[in-house]
Motif scaffolding. Structure first.
Motif, short mmCIF file in Angstrom:
data_model
loop_
_atom_site.label_atom_id
_atom_site.label_comp_id
_atom_site.label_asym_id
_atom_site.label_seq_id
_atom_site.Cartn_x
_atom_site.Cartn_y
_atom_site.Cartn_z
N GLU A 1 0.81 -1.22 0.00
CA GLU A 1 0.00 0.00 0.00
C GLU A 1 0.85 1.27 0.00
O GLU A 1 0.35 2.34 -0.34
CB GLU A 1 -0.96 -0.03 1.19
CG GLU A 1 -2.03 -1.09 0.99
CD GLU A 1 -2.77 -1.50 2.25
OE1 GLU A 1 -2.40 -1.03 3.36
OE2 GLU A 1 -3.69 -2.31 2.14
N ARG A 2 2.12 1.16 0.34
CA ARG A 2 3.02 2.31 0.29
C ARG A 2 3.50 2.61 -1.13
O ARG A 2 4.11 3.65 -1.38
CB ARG A 2 4.23 2.08 1.19
CG ARG A 2 3.93 2.23 2.66
CD ARG A 2 5.21 2.28 3.48
NE ARG A 2 6.02 1.07 3.39
CZ ARG A 2 5.91 0.02 4.20
NH1 ARG A 2 5.01 0.02 5.17
NH2 ARG A 2 6.69 -1.02 4.06
N GLN A 3 3.26 1.70 -2.04
CA GLN A 3 3.72 1.90 -3.42
C GLN A 3 2.95 3.03 -4.09
O GLN A 3 1.75 3.14 -3.94
CB GLN A 3 3.56 0.60 -4.23
CG GLN A 3 4.37 -0.56 -3.70
CD GLN A 3 5.85 -0.25 -3.70
OE1 GLN A 3 6.42 0.13 -4.71
NE2 GLN A 3 6.47 -0.39 -2.54
N GLU A 4 3.67 3.85 -4.83
CA GLU A 4 3.05 4.97 -5.53
C GLU A 4 2.05 4.47 -6.57
O GLU A 4 0.95 4.98 -6.69
CB GLU A 4 4.13 5.81 -6.21
CG GLU A 4 3.62 7.13 -6.73
CD GLU A 4 4.75 8.00 -7.22
OE1 GLU A 4 4.59 8.54 -8.33
OE2 GLU A 4 5.76 8.14 -6.51
N VAL A 5 2.44 3.47 -7.33
CA VAL A 5 1.55 2.84 -8.30
C VAL A 5 1.34 1.41 -7.82
O VAL A 5 2.28 0.64 -7.70
CB VAL A 5 2.17 2.83 -9.72
CG1 VAL A 5 1.25 2.13 -10.70
CG2 VAL A 5 2.46 4.26 -10.17
N ARG A 6 0.09 1.07 -7.54
CA ARG A 6 -0.22 -0.24 -6.98
C ARG A 6 -0.65 -1.21 -8.06
O ARG A 6 -1.55 -0.93 -8.83
CB ARG A 6 -1.32 -0.11 -5.93
CG ARG A 6 -1.69 -1.41 -5.24
CD ARG A 6 -2.81 -1.11 -4.28
NE ARG A 6 -3.80 -2.03 -3.92
CZ ARG A 6 -4.44 -2.93 -4.64
NH1 ARG A 6 -4.16 -3.11 -5.88
NH2 ARG A 6 -5.38 -3.68 -4.14
#
Length: 127
Positions: free
Chosen positions: A66-71
């Motif tokens: 969930e911390r990823q900029e693009v999931r």
């Protein structure tokens, strides 16, 4: 299609062969740290998470995702026996299926990813 697998242990040989036959790049991460390193290379087209492995910190894994900029879309699989205990993670996935369904649909999943219907949160066989 680039697919990354988190926590896949027992069926990685079968998955690798199916990926090869479908022309899919399959990459495996066996820890949260390894997954974060692989995700730093960019999001995959699909991320598949095995929820059947006892002792894994799924809360930490999903928090990292969930911390990823693009999931990337997430497909997870579990068993009917584990469905209740893995329920807290189902809402964090685009699709959750049984291990049996995952095995049966693996070639199609690797070819097509997760459909729009499935990304809307419809899980085929986990209640």
């Amino acid at each position: 299609l680039i697919v990354r697998f988190a926590n896949i242990e027992s069926s990685s040989t079968r998955i690798r062969e199916t990926a090869r036959l479908t022309g899919t790049t399959a990459e495996f991460a066996r820890s949260k740290d390894e997954l974060e390193v692989r995700l730093a290379d960019g999001p995959p087209d699909l991320l598949i998470v095995d929820l059947t492995i006892q002792g894994w910190d799924y809360a930490a894994i999903f928090a990292a995702l969930e911390r990823q900029e693009v999931r990337a879309p997430i497909l997870a699989f579990t068993t009917h026996v584990l469905a209740k205990s893995t329920q807290p993670y189902h809402g964090r996935c685009d699709r959750v299926v049984t291990k049996e369904t995952f095995t049966q649909e693996l070639p199609q999943i690797l070819k097509s990813g997760v459909s729009t219907r499935e990304r809307a949160g419809v899980s085929d066989d986990i209640s």
